[in-house]
Design a protein around this motif. Sequence first.
Motif, PDB file in Angstrom:
ATOM      1  N   TYR A  12       0.811  -1.144   0.060  1.00  0.00           N
ATOM      2  CA  TYR A  12       0.088   0.088  -0.127  1.00  0.00           C
ATOM      3  C   TYR A  12       0.910   1.217   0.038  1.00  0.00           C
ATOM      4  O   TYR A  12       0.380   2.313  -0.513  1.00  0.00           O
ATOM      5  CB  TYR A  12      -0.912   0.151   1.320  1.00  0.00           C
ATOM      6  N   SER A  13       1.994   1.132   0.875  1.00  0.00           N
ATOM      7  CA  SER A  13       2.843   2.407   0.622  1.00  0.00           C
ATOM      8  C   SER A  13       3.573   2.835  -0.659  1.00  0.00           C
ATOM      9  O   SER A  13       4.009   4.046  -0.878  1.00  0.00           O
ATOM     10  CB  SER A  13       4.100   2.259   1.677  1.00  0.00           C
ATOM     11  N   ASN A  14       3.500   2.000  -1.395  1.00  0.00           N
ATOM     12  CA  ASN A  14       3.834   2.315  -2.948  1.00  0.00           C
ATOM     13  C   ASN A  14       2.728   2.799  -3.884  1.00  0.00           C
ATOM     14  O   ASN A  14       2.959   3.144  -5.109  1.00  0.00           O
ATOM     15  CB  ASN A  14       4.330   1.027  -3.662  1.00  0.00           C
ATOM     16  N   LEU A  15       1.542   3.050  -3.620  1.00  0.00           N
ATOM     17  CA  LEU A  15       0.407   3.692  -4.236  1.00  0.00           C
ATOM     18  C   LEU A  15       0.878   5.156  -4.808  1.00  0.00           C
ATOM     19  O   LEU A  15       1.242   6.035  -3.828  1.00  0.00           O
ATOM     20  CB  LEU A  15      -0.734   3.681  -3.376  1.00  0.00           C
ATOM     21  N   ASP A  16       0.815   5.410  -5.985  1.00  0.00           N
ATOM     22  CA  ASP A  16       1.148   6.461  -6.636  1.00  0.00           C
ATOM     23  C   ASP A  16      -0.067   7.274  -6.510  1.00  0.00           C
ATOM     24  O   ASP A  16      -0.889   7.309  -7.381  1.00  0.00           O
ATOM     25  CB  ASP A  16       1.479   6.175  -8.113  1.00  0.00           C
ATOM     26  N   LEU A  17      -0.027   8.383  -5.600  1.00  0.00           N
ATOM     27  CA  LEU A  17      -0.939   9.235  -5.399  1.00  0.00           C
ATOM     28  C   LEU A  17      -1.410  10.089  -6.731  1.00  0.00           C
ATOM     29  O   LEU A  17      -2.505  10.603  -6.882  1.00  0.00           O
ATOM     30  CB  LEU A  17      -1.065   9.931  -3.980  1.00  0.00           C
ATOM     31  N   ASP A  18      -0.208  10.607  -7.129  1.00  0.00           N
ATOM     32  CA  ASP A  18      -0.373  11.423  -8.318  1.00  0.00           C
ATOM     33  C   ASP A  18      -0.986  10.609  -9.461  1.00  0.00           C
ATOM     34  O   ASP A  18      -1.735  11.358 -10.111  1.00  0.00           O
ATOM     35  CB  ASP A  18       0.979  11.851  -8.735  1.00  0.00           C
ATOM     36  N   ARG A  19      -0.947   9.574  -9.470  1.00  0.00           N
ATOM     37  CA  ARG A  19      -1.828   8.636 -10.648  1.00  0.00           C
ATOM     38  C   ARG A  19      -2.982   8.681 -10.480  1.00  0.00           C
ATOM     39  O   ARG A  19      -3.779   8.847 -11.315  1.00  0.00           O
ATOM     40  CB  ARG A  19      -0.991   7.201 -10.479  1.00  0.00           C
ATOM     41  N   LEU A  20      -3.564   8.580  -9.133  1.00  0.00           N
ATOM     42  CA  LEU A  20      -4.888   8.574  -8.634  1.00  0.00           C
ATOM     43  C   LEU A  20      -5.479   9.989  -8.941  1.00  0.00           C
ATOM     44  O   LEU A  20      -6.512   9.993  -9.597  1.00  0.00           O
ATOM     45  CB  LEU A  20      -5.167   8.260  -7.181  1.00  0.00           C
ATOM     46  N   LEU A  29     -10.986   4.243  -1.047  1.00  0.00           N
ATOM     47  CA  LEU A  29     -11.557   3.326   0.000  1.00  0.00           C
ATOM     48  C   LEU A  29     -10.443   2.454   0.101  1.00  0.00           C
ATOM     49  O   LEU A  29      -9.869   1.913  -0.732  1.00  0.00           O
ATOM     50  CB  LEU A  29     -12.874   2.736  -0.542  1.00  0.00           C
ATOM     51  N   CYS A  30     -10.412   1.907   1.673  1.00  0.00           N
ATOM     52  CA  CYS A  30      -9.108   1.154   1.819  1.00  0.00           C
ATOM     53  C   CYS A  30      -9.802  -0.107   2.618  1.00  0.00           C
ATOM     54  O   CYS A  30     -10.556   0.065   3.523  1.00  0.00           O
ATOM     55  CB  CYS A  30      -8.175   1.775   2.615  1.00  0.00           C
ATOM     56  N   ASP A  31      -9.300  -1.486   2.269  1.00  0.00           N
ATOM     57  CA  ASP A  31      -9.712  -2.364   2.982  1.00  0.00           C
ATOM     58  C   ASP A  31      -8.723  -2.388   4.120  1.00  0.00           C
ATOM     59  O   ASP A  31      -7.574  -1.711   4.085  1.00  0.00           O
ATOM     60  CB  ASP A  31      -9.706  -3.771   2.285  1.00  0.00           C
ATOM     61  N   ILE A  32      -9.063  -3.197   5.011  1.00  0.00           N
ATOM     62  CA  ILE A  32      -8.069  -3.318   6.235  1.00  0.00           C
ATOM     63  C   ILE A  32      -7.192  -4.618   6.346  1.00  0.00           C
ATOM     64  O   ILE A  32      -5.958  -4.442   6.351  1.00  0.00           O
ATOM     65  CB  ILE A  32      -8.941  -3.171   7.621  1.00  0.00           C
ATOM     66  N   ASP A  33      -7.679  -5.687   6.451  1.00  0.00           N
ATOM     67  CA  ASP A  33      -7.291  -7.115   6.599  1.00  0.00           C
ATOM     68  C   ASP A  33      -6.323  -7.433   5.602  1.00  0.00           C
ATOM     69  O   ASP A  33      -6.949  -7.661   4.347  1.00  0.00           O
ATOM     70  CB  ASP A  33      -8.101  -8.045   7.129  1.00  0.00           C
ATOM     71  N   ASN A  34      -4.987  -7.629   5.928  1.00  0.00           N
ATOM     72  CA  ASN A  34      -4.022  -7.865   4.979  1.00  0.00           C
ATOM     73  C   ASN A  34      -3.941  -6.958   3.730  1.00  0.00           C
ATOM     74  O   ASN A  34      -3.117  -7.259   2.765  1.00  0.00           O
ATOM     75  CB  ASN A  34      -4.043  -9.448   4.190  1.00  0.00           C
ATOM     76  N   LEU A 113     -10.783   2.008  -4.927  1.00  0.00           N
ATOM     77  CA  LEU A 113     -10.511   0.777  -3.711  1.00  0.00           C
ATOM     78  C   LEU A 113      -9.314   0.128  -3.849  1.00  0.00           C
ATOM     79  O   LEU A 113      -9.139  -0.451  -4.776  1.00  0.00           O
ATOM     80  CB  LEU A 113     -11.808  -0.137  -4.006  1.00  0.00           C
ATOM     81  N   LEU A 114      -8.690   0.270  -2.695  1.00  0.00           N
ATOM     82  CA  LEU A 114      -7.379  -0.428  -2.338  1.00  0.00           C
ATOM     83  C   LEU A 114      -7.695  -1.781  -1.576  1.00  0.00           C
ATOM     84  O   LEU A 114      -8.206  -1.508  -0.441  1.00  0.00           O
ATOM     85  CB  LEU A 114      -6.667   0.548  -1.646  1.00  0.00           C
ATOM     86  N   GLY A 115      -7.210  -2.854  -2.049  1.00  0.00           N
ATOM     87  CA  GLY A 115      -7.542  -4.233  -1.214  1.00  0.00           C
ATOM     88  C   GLY A 115      -6.573  -5.347  -1.879  1.00  0.00           C
ATOM     89  O   GLY A 115      -5.629  -5.001  -2.916  1.00  0.00           O
ATOM     90  N   ASP A 116      -6.535  -6.293  -0.936  1.00  0.00           N
ATOM     91  CA  ASP A 116      -5.590  -7.296  -1.166  1.00  0.00           C
ATOM     92  C   ASP A 116      -6.100  -8.682  -1.777  1.00  0.00           C
ATOM     93  O   ASP A 116      -5.647  -9.580  -2.294  1.00  0.00           O
ATOM     94  CB  ASP A 116      -4.860  -7.870   0.068  1.00  0.00           C
ATOM     95  N   GLN A 117      -7.421  -8.634  -2.046  1.00  0.00           N
ATOM     96  CA  GLN A 117      -8.088  -9.906  -2.730  1.00  0.00           C
ATOM     97  C   GLN A 117      -8.904  -9.594  -4.019  1.00  0.00           C
ATOM     98  O   GLN A 117      -9.599  -8.625  -4.161  1.00  0.00           O
ATOM     99  CB  GLN A 117      -9.246 -10.528  -1.742  1.00  0.00           C
ATOM    100  N   LEU A 134      -5.304  -3.514  -6.597  1.00  0.00           N
ATOM    101  CA  LEU A 134      -4.786  -4.788  -5.902  1.00  0.00           C
ATOM    102  C   LEU A 134      -3.309  -4.662  -5.361  1.00  0.00           C
ATOM    103  O   LEU A 134      -2.404  -4.279  -6.038  1.00  0.00           O
ATOM    104  CB  LEU A 134      -4.929  -5.960  -6.842  1.00  0.00           C
ATOM    105  N   THR A 135      -3.322  -4.876  -4.193  1.00  0.00           N
ATOM    106  CA  THR A 135      -2.027  -4.963  -3.439  1.00  0.00           C
ATOM    107  C   THR A 135      -1.608  -6.474  -3.078  1.00  0.00           C
ATOM    108  O   THR A 135      -2.662  -7.116  -2.707  1.00  0.00           O
ATOM    109  CB  THR A 135      -1.976  -4.028  -2.080  1.00  0.00           C
ATOM    110  N   HIS A 136      -0.452  -6.671  -2.804  1.00  0.00           N
ATOM    111  CA  HIS A 136       0.131  -7.987  -2.266  1.00  0.00           C
ATOM    112  C   HIS A 136      -0.162  -8.009  -0.924  1.00  0.00           C
ATOM    113  O   HIS A 136      -0.108  -7.106  -0.308  1.00  0.00           O
ATOM    114  CB  HIS A 136       1.741  -7.983  -2.599  1.00  0.00           C
ATOM    115  N   PRO A 137      -0.830  -9.062  -0.171  1.00  0.00           N
ATOM    116  CA  PRO A 137      -1.157  -9.225   1.070  1.00  0.00           C
ATOM    117  C   PRO A 137      -0.205  -8.796   1.868  1.00  0.00           C
ATOM    118  O   PRO A 137       1.095  -9.330   1.601  1.00  0.00           O
ATOM    119  CB  PRO A 137      -1.556 -10.500   1.168  1.00  0.00           C
ATOM    120  N   ILE A 138      -0.287  -8.346   2.872  1.00  0.00           N
ATOM    121  CA  ILE A 138       0.566  -7.931   4.120  1.00  0.00           C
ATOM    122  C   ILE A 138       1.346  -9.182   4.608  1.00  0.00           C
ATOM    123  O   ILE A 138       2.331  -9.245   4.867  1.00  0.00           O
ATOM    124  CB  ILE A 138       0.135  -7.256   5.299  1.00  0.00           C
ATOM    125  N   THR A 139       0.637 -10.175   4.759  1.00  0.00           N
ATOM    126  CA  THR A 139       1.161 -11.420   5.308  1.00  0.00           C
ATOM    127  C   THR A 139       0.716 -12.457   4.393  1.00  0.00           C
ATOM    128  O   THR A 139      -0.402 -12.349   3.917  1.00  0.00           O
ATOM    129  CB  THR A 139       0.752 -11.649   7.005  1.00  0.00           C
TER     130      THR A 139
END
Length: 173
Positions: A12-20, A29-34, A113-117, A134-139
Amino acid sequence: MLFRPDYYISHYSNLDLDRLKRRGIKLLLCDIDNTLVAWNDPDNNVRVKRFISKVKRAGLKVALVSNAMPKRASRFARDLGVEKVFCLSCKPLPRNLKKAMRFYHVKPEETALLGDQLMTDVLGANLAGVYSILTHPITESDKFDTQINRFFENRILDHYEKKGVFKRREFDD
């Protein structure tokens, strides 16, 4: 292509906000888990707080849209200084994504929407007509029900790689 993300990042920290912002996105909108924290981590952390602050400083509104229980999701929102949380979202159903857009007075094309699934976050975003990230899961560990989703998700991602849609090892494109 309901399972195809618009944007794929490694963390998530690599999200390019300028791109958005160039796409006209006004609400993240952000998912929480993973997505922001491990699914079994009871607390958020300093890194997540910095990320949310960075998003807000960039001029984007932030809300949490999670399938998590109200107690967990509400505590995260409060601790992160996020105004609104939509918990028990039943993603991939787009109901709470649409509620979030109405609350913030934004259109689907102004929302991401930012999420891992794939099976919940990306599908839900695509059904709602919002930009899916889609972001790679945290764990690598998951709850049992998510493990089932991951089995199917990996088959879909393998298919996309074979078709040349994107490569999982080439994040942040």
